[in-house]
Design a protein around this motif. Structure first.
Motif, mmCIF file in Angstrom:
data_model
loop_
_atom_site.group_PDB
_atom_site.id
_atom_site.type_symbol
_atom_site.label_atom_id
_atom_site.label_comp_id
_atom_site.label_asym_id
_atom_site.label_seq_id
_atom_site.Cartn_x
_atom_site.Cartn_y
_atom_site.Cartn_z
ATOM 1 N N ARG A 48 -47.366 1.129 24.822
ATOM 2 C CA ARG A 48 -48.485 0.751 23.947
ATOM 3 C C ARG A 48 -47.965 0.269 22.601
ATOM 4 N N ILE A 49 -46.999 0.991 22.046
ATOM 5 C CA ILE A 49 -46.435 0.620 20.745
ATOM 6 C C ILE A 49 -45.668 -0.695 20.840
ATOM 7 N N LYS A 50 -44.940 -0.900 21.950
ATOM 8 C CA LYS A 50 -44.217 -2.169 22.152
ATOM 9 C C LYS A 50 -45.170 -3.351 22.087
ATOM 10 N N LYS A 51 -46.380 -3.151 22.593
ATOM 11 C CA LYS A 51 -47.373 -4.229 22.613
ATOM 12 C C LYS A 51 -48.223 -4.243 21.345
ATOM 13 N N ASN A 52 -47.857 -3.367 20.393
ATOM 14 C CA ASN A 52 -48.560 -3.301 19.105
ATOM 15 C C ASN A 52 -50.064 -3.052 19.277
ATOM 16 N N LEU A 53 -50.385 -2.101 20.152
ATOM 17 C CA LEU A 53 -51.778 -1.759 20.422
ATOM 18 C C LEU A 53 -52.094 -0.357 19.909
ATOM 19 N N SER A 54 -53.266 -0.192 19.363
ATOM 20 C CA SER A 54 -53.747 1.147 19.026
ATOM 21 C C SER A 54 -54.269 1.785 20.310
ATOM 22 N N LYS B 282 -57.626 0.179 21.042
ATOM 23 C CA LYS B 282 -57.527 -1.172 21.572
ATOM 24 C C LYS B 282 -57.093 -1.161 23.039
#
Length: 73
Positions: A14-20, A23
């Motif tokens: 999730r963090i790799k894709k810059n998502l909260s 989101k």
């Protein structure tokens, strides 16, 4: 059969894709707080359809993020 989440791996992807969490929940068509509850380990198991939706939203195979919750008698 329910699945167990590999919480650390889900969070990492999730963090790799810059998502909260919110989101990612929305991308997976889940309730707003679904991912935050999984990552907080409030949900012990995850339904396979939810697991599939999360994996798809992250572009990963289900087996990379979840594993079987087999009962031991």
């Amino acid at each position: 059969m329910m699945l167990l989440a590999d919480v650390d791996r889900i969070r990492e992807e999730r963090i790799k894709k810059n998502l909260s969490c919110r989101k990612l929940s929305l991308l997976a068509d889940l309730p707003d707080n679904a991912l935050s509850r999984i990552e907080a380990r409030e949900c012990k198991t995850v339904h396979p359809l939810r697991a599939a939706a999360i994996a798809k939203a992250l572009g990963k195979p289900v087996e990379d993020l979840f594993y079987s919750a087999k009962k031991v008698i």
